[in-house]
Design an enzyme around this catalytic site. Structure first.
Site, PDB file in Angstrom:
ATOM      1  N   HIS A   1       0.830  -1.197   0.000  1.00 38.13           N
ATOM      2  CA  HIS A   1       0.000   0.000   0.000  1.00 38.13           C
ATOM      3  C   HIS A   1       0.869   1.253   0.000  1.00 38.13           C
ATOM      4  O   HIS A   1       2.015   1.238   0.451  1.00 38.13           O
ATOM      5  CB  HIS A   1      -0.933   0.024   1.219  1.00 38.13           C
ATOM      6  N   TYR A   2       0.288   2.325  -0.507  1.00 38.88           N
ATOM      7  CA  TYR A   2       0.903   3.654  -0.503  1.00 38.88           C
ATOM      8  C   TYR A   2      -0.091   4.628   0.126  1.00 38.88           C
ATOM      9  O   TYR A   2      -1.301   4.492  -0.062  1.00 38.88           O
ATOM     10  CB  TYR A   2       1.218   4.121  -1.925  1.00 38.88           C
TER      11      TYR A   2
END
Length: 386
Positions: free
Chosen positions: A203-204
């Site tokens: 994830h970012y």
């Protein structure tokens, strides 16, 4: 859904497409994509959309945040670096419990929390990306415990259940998405495992920061010149050793992602944790030119175990030196120190996770060697192709 959101969808030509994706036995729950807006575009080109309005309208519509940002305060420290301190007390007590991290490339575990176990109402929108003759589907969800306005999470290929190990194609995706924003303060960050990632699912973080940050103007010197493919820079006068890159337009995202991933790949091979930041700022070589997207990669010492947030049995650090903190945005953990922290205190805490100059010089040599090999091979392949 409000009339405003419906209008936003129509104006921005957002396509609502009914499609489900089957999981692959790793906890992915297929969601009917007709329930959520879809941002659809072709790799290397921008969609016809007001990207910031699109995100912010959807974010403001969400009702699943665990708290409001009404008691968040900001303090800017005097000094050389202009560190921005944030006091966000509810995040400490209302966020999900972080995972225990013991390996840089720890396998994905479907039994513990991951972003395929969220409430479907936490999904803001899906990203459909056409690239190289195929279609990719990605997901953007709210962060239920937000740091700042617009704070959400990009989950690349959610159906693949990827661990928190940065990939070249996810870097390219992020570079394309940040190019769609018109806001200088829009940033994308990622923490590797052992560098304060809280969930082992790729994830970012997306969020908006109004205050100018150190990362937007800090100087750097080129250490590798790949001609028309870009440069790799070494940060100078930075609180922590790091590497810098820059991208001027969405059309150069692929080349830039390839260059950045060459550094990430070395860090993974050498088992070195790292943080990644993407943000609009001045060009490294010509600070007076038009803004570019800066990408900063910071190698770190390993932080093993679980973040001891609100753990009364352990001494609480003033903050955790994750990607945002390295950028100059300090989320203060020990609330009692919010008003007393000085620039010297910040530098001291950052230094606890910084690699040594000797280790950084060794990394530089490995990276330069890797670039030289990769560039020589690409030139040879281009020659053979001719």
């Amino acid at each position: 859904v409000s009339d405003e959101l419906e209008m936003c969808k129509k104006i921005n030509k957002v396509l609502i497409i009914k499609r489900t994706i089957s999981g692959e036995g790793c906890g992915f729950a297929a969601l009917d994509m007709s329930l959520h807006p879809v941002l659809e575009y072709h790799s290397g080109s921008k969609p016809v959309i007001d990207f910031d309005r699109f995100i912010c309208t959807l974010w403001e519509q969400s009702e699943l945040f665990r708290y409001k940002l009404d008691d968040v305060t900001i303090r800017i420290l005097p000094g050389k670096y202009g560190f921005v301190l944030q006091r966000n007390p509810k995040r400490l007590t209302h966020r999900r419990i972080p995972h225990e991290m013991n390996l840089l490339q720890q396998p994905f575990n479907p039994e513990v929390f991951n972003f395929n176990k969220i409430d479907s109402k936490e999904v803001l929108f899906n990203v459909r990306r056409h690239t190289d003759g195929k279609v990719e589907d990605h997901r953007v969800i709210i962060n239920v415990s937000p740091i700042n306005y617009g704070h959400c999470l990009l989950i690349p290929h959610p159906h693949l259940c990827l661990p928190q190990v940065i990939t070249e194609d996810s870097l390219e995706l992020c570079m394309e998405l940040i190019s769609m924003s018109q806001k200088r303060g829009f940033c994308i960050v990622a923490n590797s495992l052992l560098a304060y990632a809280s969930v082992n699912h790729l994830h970012y973080h997306f969020l908006y920061i109004d205050q100018p940050l150190l990362a937007q103007t800090i100087d750097a010197k080129p250490i590798i010149n790949l001609h028309n493919k870009g440069h790799c820079y070494e940060l100078t006068e930075s609180p922590m050793p790091g590497f810098g890159f820059q991208m001027s337009s969405i059309s150069s995202a692929r080349d830039c992602a390839r260059i950045v991933f060459s550094v990430i790949d070395v860090l993974l091979q050498e088992n070195i944790p790292h943080n990644i930041l993407m943000i609009r700022g001045s060009p490294f070589s010509n600070p007076n030119d038009s803004p570019v997207t800066r990408i900063i990669v910071t190698p770190k010492l390993p932080a093993i175990g679980v973040k001891n947030i609100c753990d009364t049995d352990k001494e609480t650090p003033p903050f955790f030196p994750a990607a945002l903190e390295v950028s100059g945005f300090i989320i203060v953990i020990d609330q009692s120190k919010y008003y007393s922290l000085t620039e010297e205190d910040i530098l001291k805490q950052l230094n606890t996770m910084a690699i040594t100059q000797d280790a950084f010089q060794k990394l530089k040599c490995l990276i330069i060697k890797k670039y030289s090999i990769n560039y020589s091979v690409s030139v040879l392949l281009a020659f053979l192709h001719l």
